[in-house]
Scaffold this motif. Structure first.
Motif, PDB file in Angstrom:
ATOM      1  N   VAL A  11       0.830  -1.205   0.000  1.00  9.40           N
ATOM      2  CA  VAL A  11       0.000   0.000   0.000  1.00  9.40           C
ATOM      3  C   VAL A  11       0.868   1.260   0.000  1.00  9.40           C
ATOM      4  N   LEU A  12       1.902   1.282   0.827  1.00  9.79           N
ATOM      5  CA  LEU A  12       2.779   2.451   0.870  1.00  9.79           C
ATOM      6  C   LEU A  12       3.489   2.670  -0.462  1.00  9.79           C
ATOM      7  N   HIS A  13       3.941   1.583  -1.081  1.00  8.33           N
ATOM      8  CA  HIS A  13       4.611   1.707  -2.374  1.00  8.33           C
ATOM      9  C   HIS A  13       3.664   2.284  -3.423  1.00  8.33           C
ATOM     10  N   PHE A  14       2.434   1.763  -3.484  1.00  6.47           N
ATOM     11  CA  PHE A  14       1.479   2.276  -4.464  1.00  6.47           C
ATOM     12  C   PHE A  14       1.153   3.732  -4.204  1.00  6.47           C
ATOM     13  N   PRO A  40     -14.530  -7.621  -0.973  1.00  7.20           N
ATOM     14  CA  PRO A  40     -14.841  -6.202  -1.180  1.00  7.20           C
ATOM     15  C   PRO A  40     -14.803  -5.453   0.157  1.00  7.20           C
ATOM     16  N   LEU A  41     -14.423  -4.186   0.109  1.00  3.23           N
ATOM     17  CA  LEU A  41     -14.314  -3.367   1.318  1.00  3.23           C
ATOM     18  C   LEU A  41     -15.256  -2.174   1.225  1.00  3.23           C
ATOM     19  N   ASN A  42     -15.780  -1.760   2.381  1.00  4.17           N
ATOM     20  CA  ASN A  42     -16.592  -0.547   2.400  1.00  4.17           C
ATOM     21  C   ASN A  42     -15.710   0.637   2.778  1.00  4.17           C
ATOM     22  N   ALA A  43     -16.247   1.829   2.629  1.00  2.95           N
ATOM     23  CA  ALA A  43     -15.472   3.051   2.865  1.00  2.95           C
ATOM     24  C   ALA A  43     -14.970   3.141   4.304  1.00  2.95           C
ATOM     25  N   GLU A  44     -15.764   2.710   5.239  1.00  2.09           N
ATOM     26  CA  GLU A  44     -15.354   2.766   6.649  1.00  2.09           C
ATOM     27  C   GLU A  44     -14.136   1.871   6.900  1.00  2.09           C
ATOM     28  N   THR A  45     -14.142   0.698   6.354  1.00  2.00           N
ATOM     29  CA  THR A  45     -13.018  -0.225   6.508  1.00  2.00           C
ATOM     30  C   THR A  45     -11.760   0.352   5.857  1.00  2.00           C
ATOM     31  N   ILE A  46     -11.921   0.940   4.686  1.00  3.84           N
ATOM     32  CA  ILE A  46     -10.781   1.551   3.986  1.00  3.84           C
ATOM     33  C   ILE A  46     -10.220   2.702   4.811  1.00  3.84           C
ATOM     34  N   THR A  47     -11.109   3.553   5.319  1.00  6.24           N
ATOM     35  CA  THR A  47     -10.709   4.701   6.136  1.00  6.24           C
ATOM     36  C   THR A  47      -9.908   4.249   7.354  1.00  6.24           C
ATOM     37  N   ASP A  48     -10.424   3.252   8.060  1.00  5.49           N
ATOM     38  CA  ASP A  48      -9.747   2.748   9.262  1.00  5.49           C
ATOM     39  C   ASP A  48      -8.412   2.087   8.932  1.00  5.49           C
ATOM     40  N   ALA A  49      -8.384   1.283   7.869  1.00 10.90           N
ATOM     41  CA  ALA A  49      -7.165   0.551   7.513  1.00 10.90           C
ATOM     42  C   ALA A  49      -6.039   1.492   7.116  1.00 10.90           C
ATOM     43  N   LEU A  50      -6.380   2.569   6.413  1.00  8.02           N
ATOM     44  CA  LEU A  50      -5.353   3.477   5.912  1.00  8.02           C
ATOM     45  C   LEU A  50      -5.102   4.670   6.834  1.00  8.02           C
ATOM     46  N   GLY A  51      -5.976   4.856   7.819  1.00  5.55           N
ATOM     47  CA  GLY A  51      -5.812   5.981   8.729  1.00  5.55           C
ATOM     48  C   GLY A  51      -5.994   7.322   8.032  1.00  5.55           C
ATOM     49  N   ILE A  52      -6.952   7.383   7.125  1.00  9.70           N
ATOM     50  CA  ILE A  52      -7.226   8.616   6.391  1.00  9.70           C
ATOM     51  C   ILE A  52      -8.631   9.096   6.731  1.00  9.70           C
ATOM     52  N   SER A  53      -8.964  10.302   6.316  1.00  5.90           N
ATOM     53  CA  SER A  53     -10.289  10.838   6.606  1.00  5.90           C
ATOM     54  C   SER A  53     -11.335  10.187   5.710  1.00  5.90           C
ATOM     55  N   ARG A  54     -12.563  10.212   6.186  1.00  6.98           N
ATOM     56  CA  ARG A  54     -13.670   9.641   5.419  1.00  6.98           C
ATOM     57  C   ARG A  54     -13.848  10.397   4.108  1.00  6.98           C
ATOM     58  N   SER A  55     -13.643  11.721   4.131  1.00  5.50           N
ATOM     59  CA  SER A  55     -13.798  12.500   2.894  1.00  5.50           C
ATOM     60  C   SER A  55     -12.714  12.133   1.880  1.00  5.50           C
ATOM     61  N   ASN A  56     -11.481  11.884   2.347  1.00  3.01           N
ATOM     62  CA  ASN A  56     -10.418  11.435   1.433  1.00  3.01           C
ATOM     63  C   ASN A  56     -10.771  10.090   0.815  1.00  3.01           C
ATOM     64  N   THR A  57     -11.322   9.219   1.642  1.00  2.00           N
ATOM     65  CA  THR A  57     -11.735   7.905   1.132  1.00  2.00           C
ATOM     66  C   THR A  57     -12.811   8.070   0.071  1.00  2.00           C
ATOM     67  N   SER A  58     -13.797   8.889   0.360  1.00  2.75           N
ATOM     68  CA  SER A  58     -14.902   9.097  -0.573  1.00  2.75           C
ATOM     69  C   SER A  58     -14.407   9.701  -1.884  1.00  2.75           C
ATOM     70  N   MET A  59     -13.577  10.723  -1.812  1.00  2.00           N
ATOM     71  CA  MET A  59     -13.044  11.354  -3.032  1.00  2.00           C
ATOM     72  C   MET A  59     -12.162  10.385  -3.814  1.00  2.00           C
ATOM     73  N   GLY A  60     -11.339   9.607  -3.103  1.00  2.00           N
ATOM     74  CA  GLY A  60     -10.481   8.634  -3.772  1.00  2.00           C
ATOM     75  C   GLY A  60     -11.282   7.560  -4.489  1.00  2.00           C
ATOM     76  N   LEU A  61     -12.327   7.076  -3.849  1.00  2.00           N
ATOM     77  CA  LEU A  61     -13.162   6.058  -4.477  1.00  2.00           C
ATOM     78  C   LEU A  61     -13.873   6.615  -5.711  1.00  2.00           C
ATOM     79  N   LYS A  62     -14.326   7.862  -5.637  1.00  2.00           N
ATOM     80  CA  LYS A  62     -14.969   8.479  -6.800  1.00  2.00           C
ATOM     81  C   LYS A  62     -13.982   8.615  -7.952  1.00  2.00           C
ATOM     82  N   GLU A  63     -12.740   8.997  -7.642  1.00  2.00           N
ATOM     83  CA  GLU A  63     -11.728   9.122  -8.698  1.00  2.00           C
ATOM     84  C   GLU A  63     -11.448   7.757  -9.328  1.00  2.00           C
TER      85      GLU A  63
END
Length: 183
Positions: A11-14, A40-63
């Motif tokens: 994940v860090l490399h990517f 498959p992962l939901n946004a909450e799981t992604i947010t927690d796993a990566l230690g990022i904000s929910r809005s960053n997760t949402s914007m990243g998933l949309k991109e």
């Protein structure tokens, strides 16, 4: 969802590579996490796993959805959206190439054609270089279109031939020198 050392390193490399590929670090990390997740992962799981904000997760998933690199899934009995990547690596590569062509190559080709249609500008050297670049990009996009039509199995065979194809071209050039353009 705690990440294993393998997951963390991938994940860090990517994330680091993301900026080199024209996406931000967080988007690269989200994609990497989804890519190596067996479920498959939901946004909450992604947010927690990566230690990022929910809005960053949402914007990243949309991109990533805009690039057609992630798929939305729904699980029975769960109202949340889940995300995953295609299982077929060739599908992912083909999608990446198609999206990059659409976003980077096609607009450049359009601009080069527009510049040529404007007519002589009094700078013969610049005009010739623009025409040369347009011709090369058109040749590359033509080749891409042919490769895009190939079934994956045939494309893999073609790629594994590698240098042998160049050898065949060299032999054909020697046999039929009038078929090649010399500078």
């Amino acid at each position: 969802m705690p990440l294993t050392p393998l997951h963390q390193e991938f994940v860090l490399h990517f994330g680091e590579m993301g900026s080199r590929w024209g996406i931000n670090r967080t988007v690269g990390q989200i994609y990497a996490l989804l890519f190596i997740s067996s479920e498959p992962l939901n946004a909450e799981t992604i947010t927690d796993a990566l230690g990022i904000s929910r809005s960053n997760t949402s914007m990243g998933l949309k991109e990533l959805q805009g690039w057609n690199l992630v798929r939305l899934k729904h699980l029975p009995g769960d109202r949340r959206d889940y995300f995953t990547t295609p299982d077929d690596l060739w599908e992912i590569v083909r999608t990446l190439v198609a999206e990059r062509k659409k976003r980077e190559i096609d607009p450049t080709l359009t601009k080069l054609r527009e510049l040529e249609l404007q007519g002589p500008a009094g700078d013969d050297y610049a005009e010739a270089r623009i025409a040369e670049l347009r011709e090369m990009i058109e040749m590359m996009t033509g080749f891409y279109a042919e490769m895009e039509r190939l079934e994956t199995e045939r494309l893999v065979k073609l790629m594994t031939l590698g240098g042998r194809i160049a050898g065949l071209i060299d032999k054909a050039t020697g046999l039929f020198p009038t078929l090649t353009k010399r500078n």
